[in-house]
Design a protein around this motif. Structure first.
Motif, PDB file in Angstrom:
ATOM      1  N   LEU C 117       0.827  -1.200   0.000  1.00  0.00           N
ATOM      2  CA  LEU C 117       0.000   0.000   0.000  1.00  0.00           C
ATOM      3  C   LEU C 117       0.865   1.255   0.000  1.00  0.00           C
ATOM      4  O   LEU C 117       0.572   2.237  -0.680  1.00  0.00           O
ATOM      5  N   TYR C 118       1.940   1.212   0.778  1.00  0.00           N
ATOM      6  CA  TYR C 118       2.811   2.383   0.854  1.00  0.00           C
ATOM      7  C   TYR C 118       3.369   2.703  -0.533  1.00  0.00           C
ATOM      8  O   TYR C 118       3.326   3.842  -0.988  1.00  0.00           O
ATOM      9  N   GLN C 119       3.855   1.661  -1.212  1.00  0.00           N
ATOM     10  CA  GLN C 119       4.433   1.875  -2.542  1.00  0.00           C
ATOM     11  C   GLN C 119       3.414   2.446  -3.510  1.00  0.00           C
ATOM     12  O   GLN C 119       3.685   3.408  -4.217  1.00  0.00           O
ATOM     13  N   THR C 120       2.248   1.823  -3.568  1.00  0.00           N
ATOM     14  CA  THR C 120       1.282   2.199  -4.601  1.00  0.00           C
ATOM     15  C   THR C 120       0.480   3.438  -4.212  1.00  0.00           C
ATOM     16  O   THR C 120       0.408   4.396  -4.984  1.00  0.00           O
ATOM     17  N   LEU C 121      -0.106   3.420  -3.007  1.00  0.00           N
ATOM     18  CA  LEU C 121      -1.022   4.503  -2.656  1.00  0.00           C
ATOM     19  C   LEU C 121      -0.265   5.781  -2.318  1.00  0.00           C
ATOM     20  O   LEU C 121      -0.598   6.853  -2.819  1.00  0.00           O
ATOM     21  N   VAL C 122       0.753   5.673  -1.465  1.00  0.00           N
ATOM     22  CA  VAL C 122       1.431   6.882  -1.001  1.00  0.00           C
ATOM     23  C   VAL C 122       2.376   7.409  -2.073  1.00  0.00           C
ATOM     24  O   VAL C 122       2.314   8.574  -2.458  1.00  0.00           O
ATOM     25  N   ILE C 123       3.244   6.519  -2.585  1.00  0.00           N
ATOM     26  CA  ILE C 123       4.267   6.994  -3.517  1.00  0.00           C
ATOM     27  C   ILE C 123       3.713   7.210  -4.922  1.00  0.00           C
ATOM     28  O   ILE C 123       3.821   8.285  -5.494  1.00  0.00           O
ATOM     29  N   SER C 124       3.045   6.184  -5.505  1.00  0.00           N
ATOM     30  CA  SER C 124       2.618   6.318  -6.897  1.00  0.00           C
ATOM     31  C   SER C 124       1.372   7.186  -7.052  1.00  0.00           C
ATOM     32  O   SER C 124       1.323   8.075  -7.892  1.00  0.00           O
ATOM     33  N   PHE C 125       0.340   6.892  -6.236  1.00  0.00           N
ATOM     34  CA  PHE C 125      -0.897   7.656  -6.377  1.00  0.00           C
ATOM     35  C   PHE C 125      -0.812   9.005  -5.664  1.00  0.00           C
ATOM     36  O   PHE C 125      -1.646   9.873  -5.879  1.00  0.00           O
ATOM     37  N   GLY C 126       0.179   9.158  -4.799  1.00  0.00           N
ATOM     38  CA  GLY C 126       0.322  10.412  -4.065  1.00  0.00           C
ATOM     39  C   GLY C 126      -0.829  10.702  -3.113  1.00  0.00           C
ATOM     40  O   GLY C 126      -1.123  11.854  -2.811  1.00  0.00           O
ATOM     41  N   LEU C 127      -1.478   9.642  -2.618  1.00  0.00           N
ATOM     42  CA  LEU C 127      -2.561   9.867  -1.652  1.00  0.00           C
ATOM     43  C   LEU C 127      -1.983  10.356  -0.327  1.00  0.00           C
ATOM     44  O   LEU C 127      -0.873   9.974   0.033  1.00  0.00           O
ATOM     45  N   PRO C 128      -2.717  11.195   0.392  1.00  0.00           N
ATOM     46  CA  PRO C 128      -2.245  11.610   1.713  1.00  0.00           C
ATOM     47  C   PRO C 128      -2.059  10.402   2.625  1.00  0.00           C
ATOM     48  O   PRO C 128      -2.769   9.398   2.481  1.00  0.00           O
ATOM     49  N   LEU C 129      -1.108  10.509   3.565  1.00  0.00           N
ATOM     50  CA  LEU C 129      -0.836   9.399   4.469  1.00  0.00           C
ATOM     51  C   LEU C 129      -2.088   8.939   5.206  1.00  0.00           C
ATOM     52  O   LEU C 129      -2.343   7.747   5.346  1.00  0.00           O
ATOM     53  N   PHE C 130      -2.887   9.925   5.678  1.00  0.00           N
ATOM     54  CA  PHE C 130      -4.061   9.590   6.476  1.00  0.00           C
ATOM     55  C   PHE C 130      -5.034   8.717   5.687  1.00  0.00           C
ATOM     56  O   PHE C 130      -5.546   7.715   6.199  1.00  0.00           O
ATOM     57  N   ILE C 131      -5.253   9.108   4.418  1.00  0.00           N
ATOM     58  CA  ILE C 131      -6.171   8.324   3.575  1.00  0.00           C
ATOM     59  C   ILE C 131      -5.620   6.920   3.354  1.00  0.00           C
ATOM     60  O   ILE C 131      -6.334   5.919   3.470  1.00  0.00           O
ATOM     61  N   SER C 132      -4.321   6.835   3.065  1.00  0.00           N
ATOM     62  CA  SER C 132      -3.719   5.523   2.816  1.00  0.00           C
ATOM     63  C   SER C 132      -3.817   4.637   4.056  1.00  0.00           C
ATOM     64  O   SER C 132      -4.107   3.444   3.968  1.00  0.00           O
ATOM     65  N   LEU C 133      -3.562   5.269   5.203  1.00  0.00           N
ATOM     66  CA  LEU C 133      -3.649   4.530   6.464  1.00  0.00           C
ATOM     67  C   LEU C 133      -5.069   4.011   6.688  1.00  0.00           C
ATOM     68  O   LEU C 133      -5.281   2.851   7.059  1.00  0.00           O
ATOM     69  N   LEU C 134      -6.047   4.873   6.419  1.00  0.00           N
ATOM     70  CA  LEU C 134      -7.447   4.467   6.552  1.00  0.00           C
ATOM     71  C   LEU C 134      -7.753   3.284   5.647  1.00  0.00           C
ATOM     72  O   LEU C 134      -8.428   2.329   6.058  1.00  0.00           O
ATOM     73  N   ILE C 135      -7.253   3.347   4.411  1.00  0.00           N
ATOM     74  CA  ILE C 135      -7.493   2.251   3.464  1.00  0.00           C
ATOM     75  C   ILE C 135      -6.897   0.955   4.016  1.00  0.00           C
ATOM     76  O   ILE C 135      -7.540  -0.092   4.007  1.00  0.00           O
ATOM     77  N   GLY C 136      -5.643   1.054   4.522  1.00  0.00           N
ATOM     78  CA  GLY C 136      -5.004  -0.127   5.097  1.00  0.00           C
ATOM     79  C   GLY C 136      -5.831  -0.719   6.222  1.00  0.00           C
ATOM     80  O   GLY C 136      -6.060  -1.931   6.278  1.00  0.00           O
ATOM     81  N   HIS C 137      -6.319   0.141   7.103  1.00  0.00           N
ATOM     82  CA  HIS C 137      -7.091  -0.358   8.245  1.00  0.00           C
ATOM     83  C   HIS C 137      -8.461  -0.858   7.820  1.00  0.00           C
ATOM     84  O   HIS C 137      -8.998  -1.792   8.409  1.00  0.00           O
ATOM     85  N   PHE C 138      -9.032  -0.230   6.781  1.00  0.00           N
ATOM     86  CA  PHE C 138     -10.292  -0.722   6.228  1.00  0.00           C
ATOM     87  C   PHE C 138     -10.125  -2.156   5.734  1.00  0.00           C
ATOM     88  O   PHE C 138     -10.944  -3.037   6.025  1.00  0.00           O
ATOM     89  N   LEU C 139      -9.020  -2.395   4.994  1.00  0.00           N
ATOM     90  CA  LEU C 139      -8.759  -3.747   4.487  1.00  0.00           C
ATOM     91  C   LEU C 139      -8.575  -4.726   5.637  1.00  0.00           C
ATOM     92  O   LEU C 139      -9.036  -5.870   5.591  1.00  0.00           O
ATOM     93  N   LEU C 140      -7.898  -4.274   6.690  1.00  0.00           N
ATOM     94  CA  LEU C 140      -7.670  -5.108   7.873  1.00  0.00           C
ATOM     95  C   LEU C 140      -8.996  -5.537   8.508  1.00  0.00           C
ATOM     96  O   LEU C 140      -9.163  -6.679   8.938  1.00  0.00           O
ATOM     97  N   CYS C 141      -9.946  -4.607   8.562  1.00  0.00           N
ATOM     98  CA  CYS C 141     -11.224  -4.854   9.246  1.00  0.00           C
ATOM     99  C   CYS C 141     -12.188  -5.711   8.412  1.00  0.00           C
ATOM    100  O   CYS C 141     -13.013  -6.438   8.968  1.00  0.00           O
ATOM    101  N   LEU C 142     -12.089  -5.584   7.086  1.00  0.00           N
ATOM    102  CA  LEU C 142     -13.089  -6.214   6.217  1.00  0.00           C
ATOM    103  C   LEU C 142     -13.287  -7.716   6.474  1.00  0.00           C
ATOM    104  O   LEU C 142     -14.435  -8.158   6.609  1.00  0.00           O
ATOM    105  N   PRO C 143     -12.213  -8.524   6.580  1.00  0.00           N
ATOM    106  CA  PRO C 143     -12.440  -9.961   6.803  1.00  0.00           C
ATOM    107  C   PRO C 143     -13.192 -10.272   8.097  1.00  0.00           C
ATOM    108  O   PRO C 143     -14.017 -11.189   8.127  1.00  0.00           O
ATOM    109  N   TYR C 144     -12.939  -9.498   9.163  1.00  0.00           N
ATOM    110  CA  TYR C 144     -13.670  -9.723  10.414  1.00  0.00           C
ATOM    111  C   TYR C 144     -15.156  -9.478  10.195  1.00  0.00           C
ATOM    112  O   TYR C 144     -16.011 -10.246  10.644  1.00  0.00           O
ATOM    113  N   VAL C 145     -15.459  -8.381   9.491  1.00  0.00           N
ATOM    114  CA  VAL C 145     -16.860  -8.046   9.209  1.00  0.00           C
ATOM    115  C   VAL C 145     -17.504  -9.155   8.382  1.00  0.00           C
ATOM    116  O   VAL C 145     -18.602  -9.635   8.705  1.00  0.00           O
TER     117      VAL C 145
END
Lengths: 334, 278, 260
Positions: C117-145
Motif C-alpha cells: 500500500l505504501y508503494q502504490t497509494l502513497v508513492i505512486s498515487f500520491g494519496l495523503p498518508l491519512f487516507i492511505s492509512l485508513l485504506i489499510g485499516h479498512f482492508l484489515l477490518c473487512l475480513p472480520y466483518v
C-alpha cells in the motif's frame, strides 16, 4: 372475492430440471384447495409462484380477473403461513400481527383495533406482549396465521404449516385453520404431503406428481376412486393387480377405464382357507393396534392385508379373498 | 447473476482489487524485471548466506512456536472444555483478554521479564544461582517465548471449540474396553479433534511466520526474521526491490503452508469419516 | 480418566498463570517510583500516568488511533453488510470465490499489505498518508466483518424476510426493518473486533505513520527504542483498560463467544 385461474404454468431450475410442466388449475372463490404430493413434486414451487416469491417463467396467474404475473410480491396482498413460522424475532406478538397493517392507509387507532380483533379471533390475546421465542411451536404457528390474516388478504397460502408440530397440536391447528377459513370465506391454498390432514379440511384436493396434477377432486372421490396408480398408492392403496390377470380369472369389474391396472385397499382383503381367489404364504406379521398387517407373497407379488384375524403365522400357506366390488380400475399414468 | 447481487458486491470487489490486489501485483512486477534474467533478483537474494539464515530462523521460530503452543494448548483446552458454568466463563475471559490486548504491551511484558535487569535475572542473582546476568533477551529463544505468549490463546480457542464438539461417549467406550488414558488420548481423541489442531496450527504458524512486533522487540538487530528484514530493507534502507523480493518470499511461504496444512487436514478428516462409516 | 483430567488441569492452571502474570507485572510496574522499570517495585506513585499525558506522541496517537479505528470499522461495515447480504441471500455462481476475495486481506501477511500500500497509494498515487492509512485499516477490518456477519446471516431464517414482503413491505424497507434489527448483534461484534484490531495494529500502520500522523502502537514502539521507564507500563495499562471495557460491552450485550 378471489377466484384464481392458473394457466399453463411451467417452471424449471437451471436448464434441464423441469419442476412444473404446463400446469393449469382453477381455484373457486372461497374454497380451501389442498395441493398434496411427495417432496420434490413441485407443490412448493407452485405456491411460491402464486405468492410471487419466485419470479414466473411461463404461463399466467389470474386472480379475481386480473393478471398478477408481473405484480411484485409486496403488492399482491396475499397472506402466507410458513413451515418455519417465520415470526419476526425482534417484535412482540402484537407488533408481529400489526406489522402488515402499518403498510395500509389506516389510522393508529384502526390498526390497534384491527390487531386486537384478529388476536381475539385466533385466541392470542393473552400472549400479545410476549416475544416469539417465548411461545410454543403451536402458539407461534397461530401467530403466523394471525399475521397473515391481519392484512385481510385476497388469498391465503399455507406452506406445510403443520409439519413442525407434534401429532396432537397438528389436529388442533388444522381445525383452527378450517374454522377461520370458513368464517372468513377466504380462498385458501394448502400445500402438504400428509393426506390425512388435507382430507380432513379441504374442499378439493389436487394430487401432484412430477410437476403435474394427477387428480383434482373432492377428498371423498379421491379416496374412493383414485384415478392413477400414483394417486392410489399415495392415499393408501397398497395392492395392485394387472387387469390381464384378472380377466383370465373371470373377475368381474366394470371395465370402463382403459388402464391396465386394478387396485385394492389392504383392509378390503380377507384371509381364509376356502373360496380363495389367490393363494400365498405369510412373509411378515405386524401388530398395528387396531388390527394386524400381513404381508403375503403371492403369484402377483407381495400383497398387504389389514385384518382383525390373528391366528396366522409366518410361513403359513393361506388364501386371500375379497369382494370384486372392492377392486378399483386405474388409468395408466405416464 | 442478478443485477442486485452485482450492485451489492461490486463496491467491495472494486475496493479490494484497486486497493489490495493491484498494489500487491504491482509490488511483484519489479522483482522480475531489471535483472539479467527474470530470476536475477531472487538468485542474488538466495545467494546471500545471511538471507538464507534469516529464512531458516523465521521457519524455525514458526515451527517451534506451533509445537509449543500445541503442547501447552492440548491439555489446557481439554481441561477448559470439561469445565462449565462460571469457571468456564472466567477462564475464557482470561484466555481471550491477551488476544485482544496490543502486541506491543504483550511483548513489552517479556522485555521486563527476560531483560538483563529483568525479573528472571534479578531473581536468579538474588538467590545466588548465577553471578552475572544471563543473556535471555535478544535471542531466538526470546522470540519464541514472545510468539508462544502471543499465539497460545488462539491455539487454545481453536482447540476448545473442537473438544467441545467431541463425542465423549466414544472416549468412555474406549475406556470401558480397557484402553489406558494415554492411549485413548492419542488414538481416540487426537484424531477426532484434528480439524481444531490444524486450524489452530495454521493460524499460529502463519501468525508467527509473519509477525513483526515480537521479533522487533525481543529479537533485536542480530536475530532478524523475514518481517523485520522487510521493514529494514524498505523503511530504513529504501531498497524497494529487495524488500519486494522478501515480501514475495514471505507471502509464498505463508500460502504454501496454508494450502499444505489445509490439504493434510482435509485428507485426515476424510479418513476419519471413512473409518466411522466402516 | 481421573489422571488425565488431573494432568490437564495442572498444565491448564500453569498456562493460565503464564498468561496473566506478565500482564499483571506490567500493571504493577506502572506504579513504581524508580526511573527505570523494575520488579518488584519500590514505592508507589501515579507520576508515570501524569507523565504519559505530557507526551504529545501518546496523547495525539491515542486520539488518532481512535479516529482511524472508528472510521475504518464503519467503512468495513458499510462495504461488508451489502456484500454479505448478497453472498448469503442471492444465488451466486462461484460463491466461494467471491467469499475468498472478500477474505483475502486476511490471507496476505499484514506487513506485506503495509509495504504494498505504501508503494502504490502513497508513492505512486500520491494519496495523503491519512487516507492511505485508513485504506489499510479498512482492508484489515473487512475480513472480520465478512466472517462475523456471514455467520449471523446464516443463522437468520430467510422466511422472515419473505413474510415481510408478503404483508406488503418492499425489499429495501424489509432489509432495514427486519434484517438489520436481527443481525444487530453480529454487527456490534464485528465492529468491536474491527475496532480492536485496527486500534492495535502495527505492521500496516508502520509504513504509513509519520511526524504528522502519530498512531498509538507505533508511538509506543518508538518510545521503547529510546526509553525504558514506567511510562510504557502506564500506557499499557490504559490499553488494557480499553480492551477490558470493550470485552465487558461484548459480554454484556452479545456474549463473549460472539467474538471468537
Amino acid at each position: 372475492m378471489a377466484q384464481i385461474k392458473i394457466n399453463n404454468l411451467s417452471h424449471s431450475y437451471q436448464k434441464n430440471k423441469q419442476i412444473l410442466k404446463d400446469l393449469s388449475l382453477d381455484i373457486h372463490d372461497g374454497e380451501l384447495l389442498s395441493i398434496l404430493g411427495p417432496s420434490g413434486c413441485g407443490k412448493t414451487t407452485m405456491l411460491r409462484l402464486i405468492s410471487g416469491l419466485l419470479p414466473m417463467q411461463e404461463g399466467s396467474i389470474i386472480v379475481a380477473g386480473g393478471d398478477i404475473s408481473k405484480v411484485p410480491v409486496y403488492k399482491r396482498n396475499f397472506g402466507m403461513v410458513f413451515q418455519s413460522y417465520a415470526l419476526f424475532p425482534h417484535m412482540t406478538i402484537f407488533q408481529n400481527v400489526a406489522f402488515g397493517l402499518k403498510r395500509k392507509k389506516l389510522s393508529k387507532s384502526e390498526i390497534f383495533e384491527k390487531t386486537l380483533s384478529i388476536l381475539k379471533t385466533t385466541g392470542l390475546l393473552d400472549l400479545k406482549d410476549r416475544m416469539p421465542n417465548e411461545l410454543s411451536g403451536g402458539q407461534q404457528q397461530r401467530v403466523s396465521l394471525a399475521r397473515a390474516l391481519a392484512i385481510n388478504p385476497d388469498v391465503l397460502l399455507l406452506d406445510e404449516p403443520l409439519s413442525n408440530l407434534d401429532a396432537k397440536l397438528r389436529i388442533e391447528m388444522r381445525e383452527e385453520i378450517s374454522r377461520l377459513q370458513k368464517k372468513m370465506k377466504m380462498t385458501t391454498i394448502f400445500v402438504t404431503h400428509d393426506q390425512e390432514e388435507c382430507f380432513a379440511i379441504s374442499d378439493r384436493v389436487a394430487v401432484m406428481n412430477h410437476g403435474k396434477i394427477e387428480q383434482l377432486d373432492t377428498p371423498q372421490n379421491i379416496f374412493r376412486h383414485p384415478k392413477t396408480k400414483f394417486v392410489a398408492a399415495f392415499v393408501g392403496y397398497e395392492n395392485f393387480v394387472p387387469k390381464q390377470w384378472a380377466k383370465e380369472h373371470n373377475w368381474r369389474y366394470n371395465d370402463i377405464i382403459s388402464g391396465s391396472q386394478l387396485t385394492i385397499r389392504p383392509e378390503k382383503i380377507e384371509l381364509g382357507s376356502n373360496e380363495n381367489i389367490l393363494n400365498g404364504k405369510v412373509l411378515v406379521k405386524n401388530f398395528l393396534g387396531n388390527n394386524y398387517q400381513y404381508i403375503v407373497e403371492t403369484e402377483l407379488g407381495r400383497m398387504k392385508v389389514d385384518t382383525q384375524q390373528e391366528n396366522y403365522e409366518i410361513n403359513d400357506d393361506i388364501g386371500l379373498s375379497f369382494s370384486e366390488k372392492s377392486l378399483i380400475e386405474l388409468e395408466d399414468g405416464d | 447473476m442478478k443485477k442486485r447481487a452485482v450492485l451489492f458486491l461490486l463496491p467491495g470487489l472494486l475496493l479490494i482489487f484497486i486497493l489490495l490486489i493491484y498494489p500487491v501485483i504491482r509490488m511483484f512486477i519489479p522483482t522480475f524485471t531489471g535483472g539479467q534474467t527474470i530470476f536475477s533478483n531472487y538468485q542474488s537474494f538466495f545467494s546471500s548466506e545471511n538471507n538464507v539464515q534469516i529464512i531458516f530462523r523465521t521457519l524455525f521460530i514458526a515451527v517451534m512456536t506451533t509445537l509449543v503452543t500445541l503442547g501447552l494448548g492440548l491439555p489446557t483446552a481439554y481441561w477448559i472444555s470439561r469445565l462449565s458454568g462460571r469457571w468456564r466463563k472466567i477462564i475464557s475471559i482470561i484466555v481471550l483478554f491477551p488476544i485482544l490486548t496490543n502486541a506491543v504491551v504483550r511483548n513489552f511484558a517479556w522485555i521486563m521479564i527476560l531483560g538483563k535487569n529483568g525479573v528472571i535475572n534479578n531473581f536468579l542473582m538474588k538467590m545466588h544461582i548465577i553471578s552475572s546476568p544471563l543473556t535471555l533477551l535478544y535471542t531466538n529463544l526470546a522470540i519464541i517465548i514472545g510468539a508462544v505468549y502471543l499465539f497460545l490463546p488462539i491455539m487454545i480457542t481453536s482447540l476448545v471449540s473442537s473438544y467441545t464438539q467431541l463425542n465423549s461417549e466414544i472416549e468412555e467406550a474406549a475406556e470401558v474396553l480397557g484402553s489406558r488414558p494415554i492411549v485413548v488420548f492419542f488414538k481416540i481423541i487426537i484424531p477426532q479433534i484434528s480439524v481444531g489442531i490444524f486450524t489452530g496450527s495454521i493460524l499460529v504458524f502463519v501468525g508467527a511466520l509473519t509477525a513483526y512486533t515480537t521479533p522487533q522487540l525481543l529479537g533485536g538487530n542480530k536475530n532478524m526474521v523475514l518481517a523485520t528484514l522487510l521493514q529494514q530493507q524498505s523503511i530504513t534502507l529504501g531498497d524497494w526491490t529487495s524488500a519486494s523480493v522478501i515480501a514475495i518470499v514471505l507471502t509464498v511461504i505463508a500460502f504454501i503452508t496454508m494450502i499444505a496444512l489445509n490439504w493434510v487436514s482435509k485428507v485426515i478428516d476424510r479418513r476419519n469419516s471413512h473409518e466411522i462409516k466402516n | 480418566m481421573k489422571s488425565k483430567i488431573r494432568f490437564s488441569s495442572i498444565v491448564g492452571f500453569i498456562v493460565l498463570l503464564l498468561l496473566i502474570l506478565p500482564l499483571a507485572m506490567v500493571v504493577v510496574t506502572s506504579f513504581g517510583t524508580e526511573a527505570t522499570i523494575s520488579f518488584p517495585i519500590k514505592g508507589f506513585t501515579f507520576e508515570w500516568y501524569h507523565n504519559l499525558f505530557q507526551q504529545p506522541d501518546f496523547v495525539d496517537g491515542m486520539k488518532m488511533s481512535f479516529i482511524v479505528a472508528i472510521i475504518a470499522s464503519c467503512l468495513a461495515l458499510l462495504v461488508g453488510i451489502p456484500a454479505v447480504y448478497a453472498l448469503t441471500r442471492f444465488q451466486i455462481h462461484r460463491r466461494n470465490w467471491f467469499q475468498n476475495i472478500f477474505l483475502s486481506p486476511a490471507l496476505i501477511p499484514e506487513i506485506v499489505i503495509g509495504f504494498a500500500l505504501y508503494q502504490t497509494l502513497v508513492i505512486s498515487f500520491g494519496l495523503p498518508l491519512f487516507i492511505s492509512l485508513l485504506i489499510g485499516h479498512f482492508l484489515l477490518c473487512l475480513p472480520y466483518v465478512i466472517r462475523l456477519l456471514t455467520a449471523g446471516m446464516l443463522d437468520l431464517d430467510k422466511s422472515i424476510e419473505e413474510a415481510a414482503w408478503m404483508v406488503g413491505y418492499n425489499k429495501v424497507i424489509t432489509f432495514f426493518k427486519i434484517v438489520i434489527p436481527n443481525i444487530k448483534q453480529s454487527i456490534m461484534a464485528a465492529f468491536i473486533l474491527s475496532f480492536i484490531n485496527s486500534f492495535n495494529n502495527i505492521p500496516i500502520t508502520l509504513f504509513m505513520n509519520g511526524p504528522s500522523l502519530n498512531m498509538l502502537p507505533t508511538s509506543i514502539l518508538n518510545y521503547l527504542e529510546n526509553n525504558y521507564d514506567p511510562t510504557v507500563s502506564a500506557v499499557s495499562v490504559i490499553l488494557m483498560i480499553i480492551t477490558a471495557a470493550l470485552m465487558m460491552i461484548a459480554e454484556k450485550y452479545l456474549g463473549l463467544n460472539k467474538l471468537v
